[in-house]
Motif scaffolding. Structure first.
Motif, PDB file in Angstrom:
ATOM      1  N   THR A 105     -22.745  -0.850  -6.455  1.00 34.71           N
ATOM      2  CA  THR A 105     -23.486  -1.503  -5.372  1.00 34.71           C
ATOM      3  C   THR A 105     -24.099  -0.502  -4.397  1.00 34.71           C
ATOM      4  O   THR A 105     -24.694  -0.893  -3.395  1.00 34.71           O
ATOM      5  CB  THR A 105     -22.560  -2.460  -4.594  1.00 34.71           C
ATOM      6  N   VAL A 106     -23.957   0.781  -4.699  1.00 37.24           N
ATOM      7  CA  VAL A 106     -24.432   1.859  -3.822  1.00 37.24           C
ATOM      8  C   VAL A 106     -23.953   1.597  -2.392  1.00 37.24           C
ATOM      9  O   VAL A 106     -24.719   1.629  -1.430  1.00 37.24           O
ATOM     10  CB  VAL A 106     -25.971   2.005  -3.877  1.00 37.24           C
ATOM     11  N   LYS A 122     -29.847   3.629  -6.173  1.00 41.09           N
ATOM     12  CA  LYS A 122     -29.869   2.253  -6.681  1.00 41.09           C
ATOM     13  C   LYS A 122     -30.519   2.184  -8.048  1.00 41.09           C
ATOM     14  O   LYS A 122     -30.075   1.454  -8.928  1.00 41.09           O
ATOM     15  CB  LYS A 122     -30.609   1.345  -5.694  1.00 41.09           C
ATOM     16  N   ALA A 154     -28.400   1.213 -11.356  1.00 37.47           N
ATOM     17  CA  ALA A 154     -28.705  -0.211 -11.544  1.00 37.47           C
ATOM     18  C   ALA A 154     -28.054  -0.803 -12.793  1.00 37.47           C
ATOM     19  O   ALA A 154     -27.645  -1.969 -12.802  1.00 37.47           O
ATOM     20  CB  ALA A 154     -30.220  -0.413 -11.603  1.00 37.47           C
TER      21      ALA A 154
END
Length: 199
Positions: A42-43, A70, A74
């Motif tokens: 989820t960074v 991200k 991903a």
């Protein structure tokens, strides 16, 4: 009668105390590892700092760096293969299978594209050449585009995550290069190879 009431009340107090103690149960090494990997997925900068010991998204350009992270993370997925805790020695090992976009071929294509672009602009009049910031933006956009184009090509690695007991809590040890590389889909090793090639 009073004695029975006292014993009953004492039992309730003991039960409540036991439930309260249960609420502070230590997280397992597997749970800590999962939470740490979810922070990457989820960074979550705060989560990464909490579990990995430093904010790995820290950069001179925080917005661009966050977007880059991200994009790279991903498609990151993971599966816990096994977990072993040795409380007596204060160490634990969690074996994880990590899958992500294979970034290595993306890096190769990106380097070719950027070298071609740099060569193209090098022979233009000075007033038509790109400045440093413009070149950085172009490089960033190129990488994001190529990464998106290659997102269906994945790589899977099985790695061990090491933890240690600190103040009765399982804490991740400093991540190895192998673990970082697996999380980033080979980006770490690709960057090292590029660095070696230019040095």
């Amino acid at each position: 009668m009073k004695k029975r009431a006292f014993v009953f009340l004492l039992c309730i107090i003991i039960c409540v105390s036991m439930v309260g103690c249960g609420g502070t149960k230590r997280e397992s090494a597997e749970t800590v590892t999962e939470n740490a990997l979810k922070a990457f997925q989820t960074v979550d900068a705060e989560g990464m700092a909490t579990y990995w010991g430093s904010d790995v998204t820290e950069s001179g350009d925080e917005v661009q760096s966050s977007d880059m992270m991200k994009a790279v993370l991903a498609n990151l997925t993971y599966s816990i293969i096994s977990s072993q805790e040795d409380e007596a020695s204060g160490v634990a090992t969690v074996t994880v299978e990590l899958t992500n976009t294979d970034v290595r071929p993306v890096m190769g294509l990106w380097l070719q594209e950027m070298l071609s672009t740099a060569f193209q602009y090098a022979f233009l009049p000075e007033d038509q050449q790109l400045g440093d910031e413009e070149m950085e933006q172009l490089a960033y956009e190129s990488f994001i585009r190529l990464l998106d184009e290659g997102k269906d090509t994945t790589v899977t690695n099985t790695v061990e995550v090491k933890l240690k007991l600190v103040e009765d809590k399982w804490v991740l040890e400093e991540p190895t290069e192998e673990l970082i590389d697996a999380i980033l889909g080979g980006m770490y090793s690709a960057l090292n190879e590029l660095d070696d090639a230019f040095n």
